[in-house]
Design a protein around this motif. Sequence first.
Motif, PDB file in Angstrom:
ATOM      1  N   TYR A  28       0.844  -1.201   0.000  1.00 41.43           N
ATOM      2  CA  TYR A  28       0.000   0.000   0.000  1.00 41.43           C
ATOM      3  C   TYR A  28       0.879   1.251   0.000  1.00 41.43           C
ATOM      4  N   THR A  29       1.881   1.251   0.874  1.00 38.68           N
ATOM      5  CA  THR A  29       2.775   2.412   0.950  1.00 38.68           C
ATOM      6  C   THR A  29       3.488   2.616  -0.387  1.00 38.68           C
ATOM      7  N   LYS A  34       4.178   5.875  -5.161  1.00 40.64           N
ATOM      8  CA  LYS A  34       4.363   5.915  -6.618  1.00 40.64           C
ATOM      9  C   LYS A  34       3.385   6.923  -7.232  1.00 40.64           C
ATOM     10  N   ALA A  35       2.151   6.904  -6.729  1.00 40.25           N
ATOM     11  CA  ALA A  35       1.127   7.802  -7.283  1.00 40.25           C
ATOM     12  C   ALA A  35       1.467   9.260  -7.013  1.00 40.25           C
ATOM     13  N   SER A  36       1.993   9.543  -5.822  1.00 35.04           N
ATOM     14  CA  SER A  36       2.257  10.949  -5.485  1.00 35.04           C
ATOM     15  C   SER A  36       3.683  11.366  -5.835  1.00 35.04           C
ATOM     16  N   GLN A  37       4.512  10.377  -6.231  1.00 32.37           N
ATOM     17  CA  GLN A  37       5.926  10.645  -6.528  1.00 32.37           C
ATOM     18  C   GLN A  37       6.607  11.320  -5.341  1.00 32.37           C
ATOM     19  N   HIS A  38       6.172  10.943  -4.154  1.00 36.61           N
ATOM     20  CA  HIS A  38       6.722  11.506  -2.920  1.00 36.61           C
ATOM     21  C   HIS A  38       7.169  10.313  -2.079  1.00 36.61           C
ATOM     22  N   TYR A  39       8.492  10.139  -1.982  1.00 33.83           N
ATOM     23  CA  TYR A  39       9.004   8.935  -1.326  1.00 33.83           C
ATOM     24  C   TYR A  39       9.618   9.298   0.022  1.00 33.83           C
ATOM     25  N   ALA A  40       8.861   9.099   1.095  1.00 33.61           N
ATOM     26  CA  ALA A  40       9.373   9.463   2.418  1.00 33.61           C
ATOM     27  C   ALA A  40       9.284   8.298   3.398  1.00 33.61           C
ATOM     28  N   LEU A  41       8.552   7.245   3.015  1.00 35.68           N
ATOM     29  CA  LEU A  41       8.309   6.149   3.960  1.00 35.68           C
ATOM     30  C   LEU A  41       8.951   4.853   3.479  1.00 35.68           C
ATOM     31  N   PRO A  42       9.334   3.979   4.430  1.00 33.97           N
ATOM     32  CA  PRO A  42       9.907   2.688   4.018  1.00 33.97           C
ATOM     33  C   PRO A  42       8.846   1.831   3.327  1.00 33.97           C
ATOM     34  N   PHE A  89      -7.471  10.248   4.557  1.00 34.46           N
ATOM     35  CA  PHE A  89      -8.796  10.551   4.009  1.00 34.46           C
ATOM     36  C   PHE A  89      -8.803  10.519   2.480  1.00 34.46           C
ATOM     37  N   TYR A  90      -7.668  10.122   1.917  1.00 38.95           N
ATOM     38  CA  TYR A  90      -7.569   9.997   0.449  1.00 38.95           C
ATOM     39  C   TYR A  90      -7.063   8.596   0.100  1.00 38.95           C
ATOM     40  N   PRO A  91      -7.807   7.559   0.508  1.00 41.26           N
ATOM     41  CA  PRO A  91      -7.284   6.201   0.315  1.00 41.26           C
ATOM     42  C   PRO A  91      -7.195   5.776  -1.147  1.00 41.26           C
ATOM     43  N   MET A  92      -7.808   6.534  -2.049  1.00 38.62           N
ATOM     44  CA  MET A  92      -7.768   6.104  -3.452  1.00 38.62           C
ATOM     45  C   MET A  92      -6.891   7.002  -4.318  1.00 38.62           C
ATOM     46  N   ARG A  93      -5.934   7.675  -3.681  1.00 37.61           N
ATOM     47  CA  ARG A  93      -5.004   8.547  -4.406  1.00 37.61           C
ATOM     48  C   ARG A  93      -4.439   7.872  -5.653  1.00 37.61           C
ATOM     49  N   PHE A  94      -4.093   6.577  -5.483  1.00 33.83           N
ATOM     50  CA  PHE A  94      -3.373   5.919  -6.579  1.00 33.83           C
ATOM     51  C   PHE A  94      -4.292   5.359  -7.655  1.00 33.83           C
ATOM     52  N   LYS A  95      -5.583   5.645  -7.551  1.00 29.46           N
ATOM     53  CA  LYS A  95      -6.504   5.118  -8.566  1.00 29.46           C
ATOM     54  C   LYS A  95      -6.086   5.568  -9.967  1.00 29.46           C
ATOM     55  N   LYS A  96      -5.490   6.748 -10.019  1.00 30.18           N
ATOM     56  CA  LYS A  96      -5.068   7.291 -11.310  1.00 30.18           C
ATOM     57  C   LYS A  96      -4.107   6.351 -12.043  1.00 30.18           C
ATOM     58  N   LEU A  97      -3.366   5.546 -11.279  1.00 32.37           N
ATOM     59  CA  LEU A  97      -2.418   4.642 -11.921  1.00 32.37           C
ATOM     60  C   LEU A  97      -3.136   3.513 -12.646  1.00 32.37           C
ATOM     61  N   PHE A 273     -11.892   8.158 -16.168  1.00 28.66           N
ATOM     62  CA  PHE A 273     -11.958   6.815 -15.583  1.00 28.66           C
ATOM     63  C   PHE A 273     -11.310   6.770 -14.204  1.00 28.66           C
ATOM     64  N   ALA A 274     -10.390   7.713 -13.958  1.00 29.58           N
ATOM     65  CA  ALA A 274      -9.698   7.711 -12.658  1.00 29.58           C
ATOM     66  C   ALA A 274     -10.562   8.291 -11.545  1.00 29.58           C
ATOM     67  N   CYS A 275     -11.567   9.097 -11.893  1.00 30.48           N
ATOM     68  CA  CYS A 275     -12.380   9.735 -10.845  1.00 30.48           C
ATOM     69  C   CYS A 275     -12.871   8.675  -9.862  1.00 30.48           C
ATOM     70  N   ALA A 276     -12.578   8.900  -8.588  1.00 31.65           N
ATOM     71  CA  ALA A 276     -12.929   7.913  -7.561  1.00 31.65           C
ATOM     72  C   ALA A 276     -14.385   8.039  -7.123  1.00 31.65           C
ATOM     73  N   MET A 277     -15.105   9.004  -7.688  1.00 32.49           N
ATOM     74  CA  MET A 277     -16.510   9.239  -7.329  1.00 32.49           C
ATOM     75  C   MET A 277     -16.667   9.481  -5.825  1.00 32.49           C
ATOM     76  N   CYS A 278     -15.610  10.021  -5.211  1.00 31.38           N
ATOM     77  CA  CYS A 278     -15.647  10.231  -3.759  1.00 31.38           C
ATOM     78  C   CYS A 278     -16.540  11.404  -3.384  1.00 31.38           C
ATOM     79  N   GLY A 279     -16.680  12.363  -4.289  1.00 35.84           N
ATOM     80  CA  GLY A 279     -17.555  13.500  -4.013  1.00 35.84           C
ATOM     81  C   GLY A 279     -16.924  14.596  -3.167  1.00 35.84           C
ATOM     82  N   TYR A 280     -15.620  14.519  -2.921  1.00 31.11           N
ATOM     83  CA  TYR A 280     -14.973  15.588  -2.147  1.00 31.11           C
ATOM     84  C   TYR A 280     -15.148  16.942  -2.838  1.00 31.11           C
ATOM     85  N   CYS A 281     -15.288  16.889  -4.169  1.00 28.83           N
ATOM     86  CA  CYS A 281     -15.362  18.125  -4.944  1.00 28.83           C
ATOM     87  C   CYS A 281     -16.753  18.747  -4.950  1.00 28.83           C
ATOM     88  N   ARG A 282     -17.745  18.023  -4.460  1.00 31.21           N
ATOM     89  CA  ARG A 282     -19.122  18.523  -4.593  1.00 31.21           C
ATOM     90  C   ARG A 282     -19.403  19.749  -3.745  1.00 31.21           C
TER      91      ARG A 282
END
Length: 673
Positions: A28-29, A34-42, A89-97, A273-282
């Motif tokens: 998961y980590t 990979k999705a955020s291109q931010h590597y800070a965790l093991p 609160f963004y568990p589907m960040r990597f859906k875009k991949l 297709f990547a939209c997670a349909m989370c509705g945060y944007c509504r």
Amino acid sequence: MTDITNFLTSLTKEKLPIWNISLATPSYTALKQKASQHYALPEDEYLVTMVFPRPRRTMIENKIKSITTKHNGKIMREKLAIEEWDEKFYPMRFKKLGPSLVASEVILPIDKVAAFVNEVERKYKGDFAIEGTMVGTDKISLLGFMLSDERKLGFPLAYACSLDVIEIAEKQGGQVFTVGMYFTDRAKNFYGSDKLQEIWKYKKSIDPTGFMNPGKIIPSSLDKQSPTKMLTSAMKLANTGSSLIGLAGRLMTKWQKGEFDSPLGEELTDDTFACAMCGYCRSICTVFDAVPWESNSPRGKYFILNQYIKGKIPMNDEVGRALYPCTTCKKCDTVCQVRSHNAHHWMDLRFEFSKNKLHNTGLEIIRDNVLNTGNFWGVPAKKRLKWLDVPTQTHGKIAYWSGCWASTIMDNMAQNATRILNHLDIPFVHYREKEQCCGLYLALGGYKKDFQNLVRQNLEMFKESGVETILFSCPGCYATFNENYQQMALEMGIECDIRFKHIVVYLSELIADGKLQFTKPLNTTITYHDSCHIGRWFGHFDEPRNVIRAIPGLELREMEHIKEEGLCCGLVSAFDSLSSVAHSGVKRIEEAEYTGAEYLVTNCAGCGSQFNSTCQTLGSKVQQIDLTELVAKALQIPTMDPSEQVVVFMNQCIELMKDSVLAPIIVPAEAKK
Ligand code: SF4
Ligand code: SF4
């Protein structure tokens, strides 16, 4: 942390007052980073994030430290923990991949976590990424995701992997997270026989006709009317061979190459297709806030586009009207779970409408004005310069661009800017009668050819005058030159190497360099409105505030929503909903009034006009003022009040836009011949 099962068991035995214990598996980590291109965790250890009450921090932290050390773990930096908590609160960040996901959710006894994860890892080799949250003292809810692509033929089969993961959990004494409609065959295990009978009895007593939630929770063995009998049979079948079916689906998905046939551009297609349909944007969307139709929200737009791409609906005026509303405020971009550039997509859609012979009737009027007079309002070039009363150059390094709105409806802005430059002995080029619209409205209307012509003409004019930097009063022009021109110039193969700068940013630089100082105090209270097009679009939140702070006597009282979260003035809704314009304007004025400030400071001709007229209509005690007016006053430069002409122009705008709508382009009969 590698010894996860023993760690969680020891931790729960301590009965510490921890509010939340979250778990991320190595896969998961890895996927998230990979999705955020931010590597800070093991990426080879379990990660546990804990949230607990600050007053008991020392006691809890000491206990956690000792349990962690005992089980070969280590404590990470607090900053990383806070980042992890925010990201939770963004568990589907990597859906875009994917851009699609196969998801599975189970509840498991904590002493079986490692065995479960190891088995999933053994079978899926890191393809199933799992995160979890403790529920109660001895169970954990685990959510697993596998990247997939719903556009591939193998996708429906790959979904069987979800059932396979549930089966692995069940073998470890776990169960599905919930029964819903798909898992009614597991309802007896989930609730227990007695409880299930009780639920069924109650449902029959309050809903004898089975009207409410038909097919949910109650298995067809009890509810003979259940409409999900077929579904249950299909699920049973899928369950029996889930491992093999899932494997076939995964292989098919991986092997199927080739571009997906879409009428839209690649990035918009992928993001649809990547939209997670989370509705945060509504809830934060400016147009959804004014008119809460689902299609007004980005989520709704992506749903419609999904259907359009799949060929299930045409791009006609009805579909186009649903997709049209957007002020380009970019609020949705700031919360988007999959970090899509939504506002840009809605802008690009305008060209798609045009391709499908749809146009906005209001923008068609503006297009005629721009092509005939070089100006949004249709004001002839000569009449647009009456505010200009300082010397200008034809060649030089710095130019000032007044723009359609800051040279007409709010020409005090252009006058202030040029008088300030003159006061500071900064020579500048102004293109006078040759200055046309930046082309924003041509881009908004999807008039690509017209926009390209304007881009070429303006860039040639800049080159001839030898300018290196152009200053703007209006963030709309500034954003158009900074973004759309760069993009279009690239597409057209022409050079665009000029620095574009908003006048307020330029003034803040002069202040920082000690070249602009104020001595006259302006003893008043103000609040500041971040314009979307220099705020969220370019991150200029501090510069305007630095200018305000540099003026003695000004007391800044911030509104509830500022900077990244600042509200949009809503003016751009004028092309499809005048009532939405009013809604957004009133909402912002109410926030400004609440601060008790005397002035609402703006730095955009659009926002300024909107708030100036709304304040007048409401008879508000707060008054709109442009930031350059404060600067001019503090430099003792005379200024003028635009309020009277704002009302005249805004009424003209309402008249122009009152019937504005997206409609099919009607080609006159003679033109067809
Ligand atoms: S850019 Fe603003 S108005 Fe447009 S969809 Fe996003 S939040 Fe809504
Ligand atoms: S567009 Fe909206 S619904 Fe879709 S992922 Fe982004 S925030 Fe969620």
